[in-house]
Design an enzyme around this catalytic site. Structure first.
Site, PDB file in Angstrom:
ATOM      1  N   HIS A 133      30.893  35.015  52.403  1.00 24.91           N
ATOM      2  CA  HIS A 133      30.644  35.783  53.630  1.00 24.91           C
ATOM      3  C   HIS A 133      31.729  35.466  54.675  1.00 24.91           C
ATOM      4  CE1 HIS A 133      27.807  37.478  56.766  1.00 24.91           C
ATOM      5  NE2 HIS A 133      28.642  36.786  57.521  1.00 24.91           N
ATOM      6  N   GLU A 134      31.950  34.184  54.921  1.00 21.79           N
ATOM      7  CA  GLU A 134      32.926  33.797  55.955  1.00 21.79           C
ATOM      8  C   GLU A 134      34.344  34.192  55.557  1.00 21.79           C
ATOM      9  OE1 GLU A 134      31.863  33.134  58.759  1.00 21.79           O
ATOM     10  OE2 GLU A 134      29.807  32.693  58.199  1.00 21.79           O
ATOM     11  N   HIS A 137      35.028  37.801  56.320  1.00 23.97           N
ATOM     12  CA  HIS A 137      35.482  38.033  57.708  1.00 23.97           C
ATOM     13  C   HIS A 137      36.968  37.700  57.847  1.00 23.97           C
ATOM     14  CE1 HIS A 137      31.559  38.628  59.470  1.00 23.97           C
ATOM     15  NE2 HIS A 137      31.119  37.421  59.195  1.00 23.97           N
ATOM     16  N   ASP A 210      26.181  39.556  63.024  1.00 28.08           N
ATOM     17  CA  ASP A 210      27.395  40.385  62.918  1.00 28.08           C
ATOM     18  C   ASP A 210      27.060  41.840  63.216  1.00 28.08           C
ATOM     19  OD1 ASP A 210      28.749  38.153  62.000  1.00 28.08           O
ATOM     20  OD2 ASP A 210      28.354  38.625  59.893  1.00 28.08           O
TER      21      ASP A 210
HETATM   22 ZN    ZN Z   1      29.147  36.822  59.516  1.00 32.43          ZN
END
Ligand code: ZN
Length: 322
Positions: A133-134, A137, A210
């Protein structure tokens, strides 16, 4: 306010966070004539505030308050004072006599995201999901040219609830954002969810924050910034409380409100699709960096770019051979 003799040397000071709800009579000429607006400090302001609070604290030669100013965009004076204090506590805890730049940067994170919560043990699957997930980004910011550079990526949980985050530090402070930059920002925000969907074929609750931020940005683009073709330059939403909550109110018909929702949804969808496309095309590099992050838990922007460039070079040399 009436009844004062104008020949007497009395002056009155007042302060408020809510100028919008003050009685209009108070604001008439002859009452409070001079207004000093104390907004969030800009870069120079933050550096100056940091200098004030740093005066009575011992700092070593690594400290760079200008860099701290850049890393603390949006922080107010009290936050900055708190950061210096947290940095001092950190230095003392480690038995050092002076604050270092690393203490200060850690303090920024403590104030923004809370302390590291090392005793929270995530399962391997959860930890892996957070890592992908990170990196989702971060990878979008590396692939898109309008994005701010990544300073750090971490999957160590923090006390304020985050399981991981990407720290981005701008190269300079900006006061305007272009439409392209806003779209990149939304795409970056949705990159975490996109990475989960691509790599695990399912999605988690981890993207709630987010989505909240992305929706707020998309909504402002449609209703306040005139960046949506179907409404043109029509202002549809008014900021009612600039100083405290940033609350806004719509000034349009119910039908238009429905159309706004549809436009916001379409904008988010387009950005999400772009995030999916970018990450699918770069799945190799996503997996490589995410696996590295999984193992190390915290990596710097430089380490991130190193792996990124390594994989990209390999891809280039393979395609040249073919
Ligand atoms: Zn996030």
């Amino acid at each position: 306010m009436d009844g004062f003799d104008s020949s007497k040397g009395i002056f009155m000071l007042g302060a408020t966070n809510r100028p919008d709800v003050l009685d209009k009579a108070l604001l008439r000429p002859g009452r409070f004539d001079r207004r000093v607006i104390v907004d969030k400090p800009d870069l120079k302001g933050r550096v100056d505030i940091l200098k004030v609070h740093a005066k009575n604290v011992r700092m070593d030669e690594t400290v760079d308050l200008d860099a701290m100013g850049l890393a603390t965009s949006g922080a107010v004076g009290a936050d900055l004072a708190n950061m210096i204090n947290e940095a001092a506590i950190n230095a003392v805890k480690q038995g050092r006599k002076a604050i270092s730049q690393a203490d200060l940067l850690e303090a920024v994170e403590v104030v923004i995201a809370g302390k590291e919560k090392k005793d929270r043990i995530l399962s391997a699957v959860e930890k892996k999901t957070v890592a992908y997930h990170e990196v989702g980004h971060a990878l979008i910011t590396a692939l898109e040219k309008n994005a701010e550079p990544v300073q750090k990526i971490t999957i160590v949980p923090r006390t304020m609830g985050s399981l991981g985050y990407v720290m981005q530090v701008p190269e300079e402070e900006k006061y305007l954002m272009t439409k392209d930059e806003l779209i990149t920002r939304i795409t970056t925000l949705l990159g975490g969810r996109a990475a989960e969907a691509i790599c695990f074929d399912t999605v988690t609750t981890g993207a709630a924050n987010d989505m909240e931020k992305a929706t707020a940005l998309a909504r402002a683009m449609v209703t306040q910034y005139g960046m949506c073709d179907s409404f043109g330059l029509m202002s549809l939403e008014k900021n009612e409380d600039t100083y405290l909550t940033g609350r806004t109110s719509l000034n349009c018909s119910d039908q238009t409100a429905t159309k706004i929702d549809n436009e916001v949804n379409a904008l988010l969808k387009a950005c999400y699709e772009r995030a999916i496309k970018l990450l699918t095309e770069n799945k190799d590099v996503l997996a490589k960096i995410a696996d590295y992050l999984y193992e190390k838990e915290t990596i710097t922007g430089a380490q991130f770019m190193e792996i990124y460039n390594e994989v990209k070079e390999q891809e280039c040399s393979i395609s040249e051979k073919n």
